[in-house]
Scaffold this motif. Structure first.
Motif: not given
Length: 254
Positions: A7-9, A163-165, A172-173, A179-180
């Motif tokens: 995810x960081x990548x 993000x759903x797309x 991950x989502x 966090x948001x």
């Protein structure tokens, strides 16, 4: 299961996530045409330097902010390795007593980035250690992106819809969404640092994800450096290290 390293990548839009020469797949390619994103022609993904931080998932978080172009060797290293290399160089230069370049100077030619040695806090040798560090760096970058308050409830809703797309796993989502939604907590970000080296890396990651153009962002960086117990000289070196690979100087918070 959350794959924080992958995810960081994707977050950084590095070559490790499918970026090559500023083009290609990964989240950066998908987000290129988003309103407010900067991944299209002439944006973060263009140019000879390669991909860029805000060409990936960060484009959604940063919105119309200018972000930081990551080029050269740092981009080739990949997400966590790139942050580690930046922090490792700054930490070594500081320990060697070298003088940090004045932040008022325009960054010169990019300095070659060498990977941090395996088995150090900058580059854990175990998969579990790498995943833990990547999670801490992601949390730091998302917090920094929220520092100026522009990621409000309405902006969160837009990000979640986009993000759903994206080709992200459910875990991950969920991590990004949690966090948001979380209250900005500099103590939680700083408290993740188990070593002085990790503290330096968390600060470097935060620098990459923030565009210091207002008092809230300057204040956040100042508080973060204090909570991480970073020496002023090390902070100056971290700013210089990030500027050398992004081509964009960030004044040290005072």
């Amino acid at each position: 299961m959350l794959d924080a390293k992958r995810l960081l990548e994707q977050f950084m839009g590095s070559q490790g996530a499918g970026q090559a020469g500023g083009q290609g797949g990964g989240l950066g390619g998908i987000l290129g045409g988003l309103p407010g994103g900067q991944g299209g022609p002439g944006g973060f993904l263009s140019g000879a330097g390669g991909g860029a931080l805000a060409g990936g998932l960060a484009a959604l978080l940063l919105g119309s902010k200018t972000g930081r172009k990551i080029g050269g060797e740092a981009l080739k290293l990949g997400g966590m390795a790139a942050v580690g290399a930046l922090a490792y160089k700054a930490y070594n230069d500081w320990q060697a007593g070298k003088q940090a370049a004045p932040v008022s100077e325009a960054p010169r030619a990019p300095v070659p980035m060498l990977p941090a040695p395996s088995g150090t806090p900058f580059n854990p040798s175990t998969e579990a250690g790498q995943q833990t560090l990547a999670r801490h760096l992601l949390r730091a970058m998302i917090a920094a992106a929220k520092a100026d308050g522009h990621v409000d409830a309405q902006e969160q809703a837009r990000i979640f819809a986009e993000m759903d797309k994206l080709p992200l796993g459910a875990d991950d989502k969920a991590f990004v969404m949690d966090e948001l939604r979380a209250k900005l907590d500099v103590d939680a970000v700083a408290g993740a640092a188990a070593t002085p080296e990790e503290a330096a890396e968390i600060y470097a990651a935060s620098l990459l994800a923030i565009d210091v153009d207002n008092a809230a962002e300057r204040g956040y960086l100042g508080m973060l450096a204090a909570r991480l117990k970073l020496d002023d000289g090390l902070v100056a070196h971290l700013h210089g290290s990030v500027a050398s690979t992004t081509g964009k100087a960030v004044p040290v918070a005072v």
